[in-house]
Design a protein around this motif. Structure first.
Motif, mmCIF file in Angstrom:
data_model
loop_
_atom_site.group_PDB
_atom_site.id
_atom_site.type_symbol
_atom_site.label_atom_id
_atom_site.label_comp_id
_atom_site.label_asym_id
_atom_site.label_seq_id
_atom_site.Cartn_x
_atom_site.Cartn_y
_atom_site.Cartn_z
ATOM 1 N N LEU A 104 -28.160 -3.453 6.462
ATOM 2 C CA LEU A 104 -27.872 -2.022 6.376
ATOM 3 C C LEU A 104 -29.145 -1.210 6.157
ATOM 4 N N TRP A 105 -30.064 -1.729 5.347
ATOM 5 C CA TRP A 105 -31.330 -1.026 5.090
ATOM 6 C C TRP A 105 -32.162 -0.934 6.362
ATOM 7 N N LYS A 108 -30.481 1.496 8.802
ATOM 8 C CA LYS A 108 -30.690 2.879 8.387
ATOM 9 C C LYS A 108 -32.106 3.341 8.735
ATOM 10 N N ARG A 109 -33.101 2.476 8.511
ATOM 11 C CA ARG A 109 -34.486 2.831 8.853
ATOM 12 C C ARG A 109 -34.663 3.001 10.356
ATOM 13 N N GLY A 112 -32.906 6.187 11.510
ATOM 14 C CA GLY A 112 -33.683 7.341 11.072
ATOM 15 C C GLY A 112 -34.931 7.521 11.914
#
Length: 117
Positions: A104-105, A108-109, A112
């Protein structure tokens, strides 16, 4: 030719991991150490080189087959693992949780970053 160059990078990081584990005595496999060093390098670079991506894509497609020997090997030592079900269950839950959080991290990066361009 780019895939061969990327494969040489993957093998180089695995060998670096082997050297680190041999001389430091870390209780990890050389593949894990090499993978962590490769992840750190890619994080510093901020991108994945095309040659490395060309080598990694076919390996990702074969990932289930690469993991299978380890999974099959567990069935041969089930008697030795019988009294350690709590530690195994804890490791499985913790590993799953950490992999979901990491995925998930990273997602998300990457999302973004794609919206920023």
């Amino acid at each position: 030719m780019p895939a061969l160059n990327g494969l040489l990078w993957l093998i180089s990081y695995w060998l670096i991991g082997e050297v680190v584990v041999h001389f430091s005595g870390l209780p990890f496999s050389s593949g894990v150490v090499g993978m962590l060093l490769l992840c750190a390098t890619l994080t510093v670079l901020g991108r994945v080189p095309s040659s490395l991506a060309a080598a990694a894509q076919p390996l990702i497609a074969l990932l289930a087959m690469l993991i299978m020997p380890g999974v099959v090997g567990v069935f041969f030592i089930l008697d030795e693992l019988a009294g350690q079900w709590f530690a195994i269950l804890f490791a499985l839950l913790l590993g799953t949780l950490l992999s979901v959080i990491t995925t998930l991290w990273v997602l998300k990066r990457l999302i973004g970053r794609s919206h920023a361009h």
